[in-house]
Design a protein around this motif. Structure first.
Motif, PDB file in Angstrom:
ATOM      1  N   CYS A 202       0.921  -1.148  -0.071  1.00 33.10           N
ATOM      2  CA  CYS A 202       0.071  -0.030   0.150  1.00 33.10           C
ATOM      3  C   CYS A 202       0.753   1.174   0.036  1.00 33.10           C
ATOM      4  N   GLN A 203       1.992   1.100   0.645  1.00 26.80           N
ATOM      5  CA  GLN A 203       2.970   2.446   0.964  1.00 26.80           C
ATOM      6  C   GLN A 203       3.448   2.536  -0.728  1.00 26.80           C
ATOM      7  N   TYR A 204       3.823   1.380  -1.339  1.00 26.31           N
ATOM      8  CA  TYR A 204       4.392   1.425  -2.759  1.00 26.31           C
ATOM      9  C   TYR A 204       3.239   2.256  -3.758  1.00 26.31           C
ATOM     10  N   VAL A 205       1.910   1.638  -3.560  1.00 25.28           N
ATOM     11  CA  VAL A 205       1.119   2.194  -4.384  1.00 25.28           C
ATOM     12  C   VAL A 205       0.669   3.731  -4.344  1.00 25.28           C
ATOM     13  N   LYS A 206       0.951   4.284  -3.190  1.00 24.35           N
ATOM     14  CA  LYS A 206       0.871   5.686  -2.777  1.00 24.35           C
ATOM     15  C   LYS A 206       1.947   6.490  -3.417  1.00 24.35           C
ATOM     16  N   ASN A 207       3.085   5.852  -3.867  1.00 21.28           N
ATOM     17  CA  ASN A 207       4.169   6.365  -4.585  1.00 21.28           C
ATOM     18  C   ASN A 207       3.904   6.595  -5.989  1.00 21.28           C
ATOM     19  N   PRO A 208       3.995   7.884  -6.047  1.00 15.85           N
ATOM     20  CA  PRO A 208       3.710   8.160  -7.618  1.00 15.85           C
ATOM     21  C   PRO A 208       4.545   7.323  -8.555  1.00 15.85           C
TER      22      PRO A 208
ATOM     23  N   GLN B  15       3.543   3.425  -8.349  1.00 18.07           N
ATOM     24  CA  GLN B  15       2.145   3.274  -8.549  1.00 18.07           C
ATOM     25  C   GLN B  15       1.549   2.518  -9.719  1.00 18.07           C
ATOM     26  N   LYS B  16       2.099   2.805 -10.998  1.00 15.00           N
ATOM     27  CA  LYS B  16       1.880   2.187 -12.158  1.00 15.00           C
ATOM     28  C   LYS B  16       2.140   0.608 -12.118  1.00 15.00           C
TER      29      LYS B  16
ATOM     30  N   ASN C 248       0.634  -1.458  -9.049  1.00 11.98           N
ATOM     31  CA  ASN C 248      -1.066  -1.414  -9.140  1.00 11.98           C
ATOM     32  C   ASN C 248      -1.284  -2.039 -10.281  1.00 11.98           C
ATOM     33  N   SER C 249      -0.694  -2.516 -11.395  1.00 11.14           N
ATOM     34  CA  SER C 249      -0.867  -2.946 -12.510  1.00 11.14           C
ATOM     35  C   SER C 249      -1.618  -4.297 -12.500  1.00 11.14           C
TER      36      SER C 249
ATOM     37  N   CYS D  91      -6.076  -1.330  -0.282  1.00 15.37           N
ATOM     38  CA  CYS D  91      -5.429   0.053   0.271  1.00 15.37           C
ATOM     39  C   CYS D  91      -6.567   1.213   0.535  1.00 15.37           C
TER      40      CYS D  91
END
Length: 99
Positions: A68-74, A77-78, A81-82, A99
């Motif tokens: 979830c921390q990684y997903v919030k990192n621009p 994220q891609k 979250n792929s 998340c």
């Protein structure tokens, strides 16, 4: 005398609670170090339709509390979250967190 003993007991109790909280925090931090580079063994599986390796699955499970921390990192994220990343997580038996 009774009052000073009560203050002493309260002080000792506060110290014990503080030490327990600090030790639990350190254990939690030691358990997982969030580092997206740890997921490098999964890059081939995420970027293509290759099956993830055992090393990838192990690293993914280790890093799952960090996703979830990684997903919030621009910057991440891609990739994280792929659809392929979620497919790799499912294949490894490490479902992607909500998340």
């Amino acid at each position: 005398m009774m009052r000073s003993m009560s203050y002493c007991n309260v002080g000792i109790l506060c110290l014990v609670v503080f030490l327990v909280v600090v030790s639990e925090t350190q254990v939690g931090e030691a358990a997982v170090t969030c580092n997206p580079m740890e997921l490098a063994p999964c890059a081939a599986a995420i970027m293509s339709s290759n099956s993830p390796t055992a090393v990838c699955c192990g690293k993914l499970k280790e890093q799952s509390p960090c996703l979830c921390q990684y997903v919030k990192n621009p910057n991440l994220q891609k990739l994280v979250n792929s659809p392929n990343a979620k497919k790799v997580a499912d294949t490894c038996g490490s479902p992607f967190p909500t998340c």
